[in-house]
Design a protein around this motif. Structure first.
Motif, PDB file in Angstrom:
ATOM      1  N   VAL A 109     -22.031   5.099  21.210  1.00  0.00           N
ATOM      2  CA  VAL A 109     -23.488   5.033  21.171  1.00  0.00           C
ATOM      3  C   VAL A 109     -23.880   3.565  21.084  1.00  0.00           C
ATOM      4  O   VAL A 109     -23.445   2.870  20.192  1.00  0.00           O
ATOM      5  CB  VAL A 109     -24.050   5.741  19.930  1.00  0.00           C
ATOM      6  N   THR A 110     -24.694   3.118  22.029  1.00  0.00           N
ATOM      7  CA  THR A 110     -25.146   1.730  22.019  1.00  0.00           C
ATOM      8  C   THR A 110     -26.648   1.714  21.826  1.00  0.00           C
ATOM      9  O   THR A 110     -27.368   2.398  22.539  1.00  0.00           O
ATOM     10  CB  THR A 110     -24.789   1.007  23.322  1.00  0.00           C
ATOM     11  N   GLU A 111     -27.111   0.934  20.903  1.00  0.00           N
ATOM     12  CA  GLU A 111     -28.536   0.846  20.618  1.00  0.00           C
ATOM     13  C   GLU A 111     -29.060  -0.510  21.075  1.00  0.00           C
ATOM     14  O   GLU A 111     -28.508  -1.540  20.725  1.00  0.00           O
ATOM     15  CB  GLU A 111     -28.776   1.028  19.121  1.00  0.00           C
ATOM     16  N   ILE A 265     -30.825   2.885  22.123  1.00  0.00           N
ATOM     17  CA  ILE A 265     -29.528   3.298  21.644  1.00  0.00           C
ATOM     18  C   ILE A 265     -28.743   3.883  22.791  1.00  0.00           C
ATOM     19  O   ILE A 265     -29.226   4.749  23.460  1.00  0.00           O
ATOM     20  CB  ILE A 265     -29.662   4.348  20.560  1.00  0.00           C
ATOM     21  N   LEU A 267     -25.461   5.821  23.992  1.00  0.00           N
ATOM     22  CA  LEU A 267     -24.313   6.633  23.644  1.00  0.00           C
ATOM     23  C   LEU A 267     -23.504   6.807  24.912  1.00  0.00           C
ATOM     24  O   LEU A 267     -24.033   7.306  25.876  1.00  0.00           O
ATOM     25  CB  LEU A 267     -24.769   8.001  23.189  1.00  0.00           C
ATOM     26  N   PRO A 306     -25.230   4.240  15.786  1.00  0.00           N
ATOM     27  CA  PRO A 306     -24.772   3.516  16.983  1.00  0.00           C
ATOM     28  C   PRO A 306     -23.466   2.773  16.775  1.00  0.00           C
ATOM     29  O   PRO A 306     -23.242   2.176  15.726  1.00  0.00           O
ATOM     30  CB  PRO A 306     -25.923   2.541  17.272  1.00  0.00           C
ATOM     31  N   ARG A 309     -25.025  -2.232  18.917  1.00  0.00           N
ATOM     32  CA  ARG A 309     -26.457  -2.509  18.836  1.00  0.00           C
ATOM     33  C   ARG A 309     -26.727  -3.826  19.565  1.00  0.00           C
ATOM     34  O   ARG A 309     -26.125  -4.850  19.246  1.00  0.00           O
ATOM     35  CB  ARG A 309     -26.936  -2.573  17.397  1.00  0.00           C
TER      36      ARG A 309
END
Length: 346
Positions: A109-111, A265, A267, A306, A309
Motif C-alpha cells: 500500500v503506497t500513500e 495511498i 496499495l 500504508p 508514503r
C-alpha cells in the motif's frame, strides 16, 4: 466483518436457510461465527428439521476459517514471495519509477500526500493507463467523487495520436465503479475478493492495480463524535486493502481528499479479473500545529496501513513538481525527484 452472504457464491451450503439459522443466534458475519460457542451452535442445529444440512454448513465454515488462517511465514519465505510474486508496475512517469526503483510494488500500500491541485488524481489516472497499456493488466477503479475521466486517461495512452483501436483496447481493461458510502465500499471490495478467488487460474487480463479515488469522502462522515466505530471501520477498510494487495499480488492506489489538502495511498497487488484493475485511494494532510509541519489527516490510527508514503508538491513559480519519500519499507526516507511541467510532470 465479511457478511456470511458473501460466502454463498463459492459455498452453496451457506444459503439463506443456513444464514437465517445463524442470524437467530446473533451470527451475521464471519467474525460473529468465530466468537460464538460452536458446541452450543451445533447442539441447536441437532434439534432442527434440517439438522444434517445445518451441521454441514458449520463444518464448511470451520474449513473456510482454517484455510484463511494460514501459518506464519519466516523471513526467507517472505523474501521468496517478494522476489517471485511481487513485481513492480510502472506509474507512467520515469522520474517516479526511478525514485521507487521500478515503480509501484505489488502487494504493498503506497500513500501519496500532497496539497490540493498538486496532481494526485492525474497521478492515479496516469498509473491506471500505464498498467493497462504496458503491463496489459486490468485496473479496478473506485470513484467516490465523480473525478474519473476516461478522456483524460486516453490522453496518456501512447499520446493523443494513438490509434483508436489501441485506446479502446486499453480503456476496456479499466473498470470504474461508483461508491458513495463506506458500507458500499466494503461490499464492493468483498465482492471483488470473491471474484478474484474464483478466477485464481485465469491468466488473461489479470488484475494488477486497484485505485480508490478518494477514500476521504467515505471516512470523514464516520469519524465524528467520540465513538470508536468510525475508527474501527477505517482500520478494517485499510487492512482489507492490505489483504487484497498481499494475497492477490495487486498494487493498490488510494487517494484521500480532506479539507483541500490531499494524500494518495497506493496499495499494490495483482488480481485475476476480466475488467481492468486499478485501485486508488487519496488521504489528505492537515497542519500539525506547533512547528508548522503537516501530518496525515487520518492520524495515528491509519499510520500503520500504508507500506509506502509519498509527498507530492507543486511549485507553480518554477513550473515544477516534486515527489518525496516520507516512508518506505526498503528505502531511506527523504529522497526526492523533481520534474518540470513541460517534462510531463505529474
Amino acid at each position: 466483518m465479511a457478511p456470511l452472504k458473501h460466502l454463498e457464491m463459492e459455498n452453496p451450503i451457506i444459503d439463506a436457510c443456513f444464514r437465517d439459522f445463524c442470524s437467530s443466534h446473533g451470527i451475521l458475519t464471519v467474525e460473529d461465527f468465530l466468537i460464538h460457542d460452536l458446541y452450543e451452535l451445533a447442539a441447536f442445529a441437532e434439534r432442527q428439521v434440517d439438522a444434517d444440512r445445518l451441521k454441514e454448513g458449520i463444518t464448511v465454515m470451520l474449513s473456510l476459517v482454517e484455510v484463511k488462517c494460514r501459518p506464519w511465514l519466516n523471513g526467507m519465505e517472505l523474501l521468496e514471495d517478494l522476489q517471485r510474486n511481487k513485481q513492480t508496475l510502472s506509474s507512467g512517469d520515469n522520474g517516479t519509477d526511478s525514485l521507487l526503483q521500478g515503480g509501484l510494488r505489488e502487494g504493498q500500500v503506497t500513500e501519496l500526500v500532497g496539497p490540493s491541485s498538486s496532481g494526485k488524481t492525474q497521478f492515479c489516472m496516469q498509473a491506471a493507463a500505464s498498467v493497462a497499456e504496458k503491463q496489459e493488466g486490468s485496473v479496478f477503479y473506485i470513484d467516490t467523487g465523480n473525478s474519473f475521466s476516461a478522456r483524460r486517461i486516453a490522453q496518456f495512452i501512447c499520446g493523443s495520436s494513438a490509434a483508436a483501436v489501441l485506446r479502446k483496447r486499453v480503456l476496456s481493461r479499466i473498470s470504474c465503479h461508483t461508491v458513495y458510502d463506506i458500507y458500499t465500499m466494503f461490499d464492493t471490495l468483498q465482492g471483488l475478493e470473491v471474484a478474484l478467488r474464483s478466477q485464481m487460474n485465469v491468466n488473461e487480463c489479470r488484475l494488477r492495480l486497484l485505485v480508490v479515488d478518494s477514500i476521504s469522502s467515505l471516512i470523514t462522515p464516520i469519524l465524528g463524535g467520540s465513538g470508536s466505530q468510525g475508527r474501527a471501520l477505517m482500520v478494517a477498510l485499510g487492512y482489507l486493502l492490505k489483504k487484497l494487495a498481499h494475497e492477490h499480488n495487486i498494487a493498490v492506489l488510494v487517494l484521500l481528499k480532506f479539507r483541500g489538502i490531499g494524500c494518495v495511498i497506493l496499495l499494490q497487488s495483482s488480481f485475476f479479473l476480466i475488467s481492468p484493475s486499478v485501485l486508488k485511494v487519496t488521504n489528505y494532510t492537515v497542519g500539525a500545529g506547533e512547528n508548522g509541519k503537516t501530518k496525515p489527516a487520518l492520524g495515528e490510527t491509519w499510520k500503520s496501513i500504508p507500506h509506502v508514503r509519498l509527498m507530492l508538491s507543486r511549485d507553480n513559480r518554477n513550473n515544477s513538481c516534486t515527489i518525496s519519500i516520507l516512508k518506505h519499507t526498503s528505502m531511506l526516507s527523504g529522497q526526492t525527484v523533481t520534474r518540470k511541467d513541460n517534462q510531463q510532470c505529474l
